[in-house]
Design a protein around this motif. Sequence first.
Motif, mmCIF file in Angstrom:
data_model
loop_
_atom_site.group_PDB
_atom_site.id
_atom_site.type_symbol
_atom_site.label_atom_id
_atom_site.label_comp_id
_atom_site.label_asym_id
_atom_site.label_seq_id
_atom_site.Cartn_x
_atom_site.Cartn_y
_atom_site.Cartn_z
ATOM 1 N N GLY A 246 96.044 125.534 -10.540
ATOM 2 C CA GLY A 246 96.476 126.900 -10.278
ATOM 3 C C GLY A 246 96.179 127.331 -8.853
ATOM 4 O O GLY A 246 96.987 128.023 -8.213
ATOM 5 N N ILE A 247 95.023 126.933 -8.345
ATOM 6 C CA ILE A 247 94.660 127.266 -6.965
ATOM 7 C C ILE A 247 95.619 126.592 -5.994
ATOM 8 O O ILE A 247 96.117 127.210 -5.042
ATOM 9 N N TYR A 248 95.884 125.316 -6.236
ATOM 10 C CA TYR A 248 96.801 124.580 -5.372
ATOM 11 C C TYR A 248 98.209 125.161 -5.424
ATOM 12 O O TYR A 248 98.896 125.283 -4.403
ATOM 13 N N GLN A 249 98.640 125.523 -6.618
ATOM 14 C CA GLN A 249 99.961 126.119 -6.812
ATOM 15 C C GLN A 249 100.116 127.370 -5.957
ATOM 16 O O GLN A 249 101.154 127.584 -5.321
ATOM 17 N N THR A 250 99.079 128.182 -5.917
ATOM 18 C CA THR A 250 99.110 129.419 -5.136
ATOM 19 C C THR A 250 99.154 129.132 -3.648
ATOM 20 O O THR A 250 99.930 129.751 -2.899
ATOM 21 N N ALA A 251 98.331 128.197 -3.200
ATOM 22 C CA ALA A 251 98.291 127.857 -1.774
ATOM 23 C C ALA A 251 99.610 127.237 -1.317
ATOM 24 O O ALA A 251 100.091 127.520 -0.213
ATOM 25 N N LEU A 252 100.192 126.399 -2.168
ATOM 26 C CA LEU A 252 101.480 125.794 -1.831
ATOM 27 C C LEU A 252 102.557 126.867 -1.705
ATOM 28 O O LEU A 252 103.390 126.832 -0.788
ATOM 29 N N TYR A 253 102.538 127.839 -2.608
ATOM 30 C CA TYR A 253 103.501 128.931 -2.531
ATOM 31 C C TYR A 253 103.349 129.690 -1.224
ATOM 32 O O TYR A 253 104.345 129.987 -0.540
ATOM 33 N N ARG A 254 102.104 130.029 -0.863
ATOM 34 C CA ARG A 254 101.878 130.808 0.353
ATOM 35 C C ARG A 254 102.372 130.068 1.580
ATOM 36 O O ARG A 254 102.931 130.674 2.492
ATOM 37 N N TYR A 255 102.161 128.755 1.609
ATOM 38 C CA TYR A 255 102.644 128.009 2.767
ATOM 39 C C TYR A 255 104.171 127.929 2.764
ATOM 40 O O TYR A 255 104.812 128.165 3.778
ATOM 41 N N ALA A 256 104.757 127.604 1.600
ATOM 42 C CA ALA A 256 106.205 127.444 1.529
ATOM 43 C C ALA A 256 106.933 128.759 1.816
ATOM 44 O O ALA A 256 107.978 128.771 2.463
ATOM 45 N N ALA A 257 106.369 129.875 1.331
ATOM 46 C CA ALA A 257 107.045 131.172 1.466
ATOM 47 C C ALA A 257 106.740 131.860 2.786
ATOM 48 O O ALA A 257 107.605 132.537 3.354
ATOM 49 N N GLU A 258 105.489 131.698 3.284
ATOM 50 C CA GLU A 258 105.058 132.479 4.438
ATOM 51 C C GLU A 258 104.651 131.629 5.635
ATOM 52 O O GLU A 258 104.397 132.173 6.716
ATOM 53 N N GLY A 259 104.553 130.315 5.443
ATOM 54 C CA GLY A 259 104.084 129.468 6.535
ATOM 55 C C GLY A 259 102.607 129.653 6.817
ATOM 56 O O GLY A 259 102.132 129.341 7.904
ATOM 57 N N VAL A 260 101.861 130.152 5.826
ATOM 58 C CA VAL A 260 100.445 130.446 6.008
ATOM 59 C C VAL A 260 99.607 129.293 5.468
ATOM 60 O O VAL A 260 99.773 128.876 4.325
ATOM 61 N N VAL A 261 98.714 128.778 6.301
ATOM 62 C CA VAL A 261 97.733 127.800 5.857
ATOM 63 C C VAL A 261 96.529 128.590 5.395
ATOM 64 O O VAL A 261 95.741 129.081 6.180
ATOM 65 N N ALA A 262 96.387 128.734 4.066
ATOM 66 C CA ALA A 262 95.491 129.742 3.516
ATOM 67 C C ALA A 262 94.058 129.261 3.353
ATOM 68 O O ALA A 262 93.792 128.141 2.953
ATOM 69 N N GLY A 263 93.136 130.155 3.680
ATOM 70 C CA GLY A 263 91.720 130.028 3.364
ATOM 71 C C GLY A 263 91.136 128.649 3.555
ATOM 72 O O GLY A 263 91.216 128.051 4.627
ATOM 73 N N GLU A 264 90.517 128.119 2.493
ATOM 74 C CA GLU A 264 89.822 126.846 2.532
ATOM 75 C C GLU A 264 90.760 125.687 2.868
ATOM 76 O O GLU A 264 90.318 124.646 3.352
ATOM 77 N N PHE A 265 92.056 125.860 2.648
ATOM 78 C CA PHE A 265 92.975 124.768 2.891
ATOM 79 C C PHE A 265 93.126 124.480 4.373
ATOM 80 O O PHE A 265 93.464 123.371 4.765
ATOM 81 N N ALA A 266 92.885 125.480 5.221
ATOM 82 C CA ALA A 266 92.946 125.243 6.652
ATOM 83 C C ALA A 266 91.886 124.231 7.065
ATOM 84 O O ALA A 266 92.092 123.398 7.948
#
Length: 277
Positions: A246-266
Motif C-alpha cells: 500500500g505504501i509503495y502503491q501510494t508513492a508510485l501514484y505520486r511519482y506517476a501523477a505529479e513527478g514527485v519523489v516522495a519522502g523516504e523514497f528519495a
Amino acid sequence: MGKLARSYALFTASLRVLRAHKGLAWFTVLAGVAGLFVAGVFLTPAFFLSHVEITDGGRPTAGSWVLLAAFYVASAFVAIFFNAALISQADVALRGGVPAVGAGLAAAARRWPALLGWAAVSATVSLVLRAIEERLGFLGQFIAGLIGLAWRLTTFLVLPVVVLEGAGVKAGVRRSVELFRRTWGENAAGGIGIGLIGFVLSLAGYAVLVLAGFLLGGGAATLFVCLGLALAWSLLVAVFTATLSGIYQTALYRYAAEGVVAGEFAEAGFAGVFHAR
C-alpha cells in the motif's frame, strides 16, 4: 539500475516508511478482522440454505447464490475500503505529516460510493476469471492468469486515483491505465519485489520451525505448537507485505501523477529508479 536492484530499492524505501509510521499496519489488521466478520455473516446462512437442499438430492438454492454473490462484493469492499484508508494516510506520511487511523477511515468513508462501485467491478472480474478457469481447464487457467495479471497491473493505481483525486470508477480506471503506460516497469518491479520478499520471509520462517520441531522431537504437542507458530508467522508476513504494498502503491501514484519523489523514497534513489519515458 537493474530490475533486482530496483525492486530492492523500492522494498527498503517502503520499509523505512513503515518503520517511521508503524501504525499504518493497523489498516491491514482491521481489513483482516472485518473480512472474517463478513465471511461469517454471509457464508453461514449460505451453508445452511444449501445444506438443506443438498441433503434432499437437490442443488444449492437461489438464495444461496445471492448470498455468495453478495459475499464476493462485500469481501471485496472490505479489502478495498481499508486499503483506501491506508493509501490516504501513506500519502500523509509521504508528505511529511502524521498519519492516523481515524483520519484514514474517515477519508475512505467519504469515498464509499466509488469504493463500493470498484468492489462490484473487482468481484465481477474475479467471478468471470474463475468461470473461465473452470470451463476451459488448463487452458482456462493459463488464459485467466494472463488476463488477471494484465488487470492487476493496469488497475494498480485505481485506488490512489479514487482516494486522492476524488475520481469515480470509470475515470479512475481510465486514469490508472494512463499512469500505467508511464510506469509499467516500476509497477511490475515493485509488486514482484515485495512479493518475493514476502515469499522468502515465509519460507525462512517455515524452515526455522521445521528445524526446531526436528530438534525438539516430533511429538504431537511439538507439531501442534509448530503449526500454531507457522500460522502466526504467515499472518505477520501477510500484514507486513500488504502494508508495504500500500505504501509503495501510494508513492508510485505520486511519482506517476505529479513527478514527485516522495519522502523516504528519495533516500532510496527513486530519482534514478524512475526515469523519464
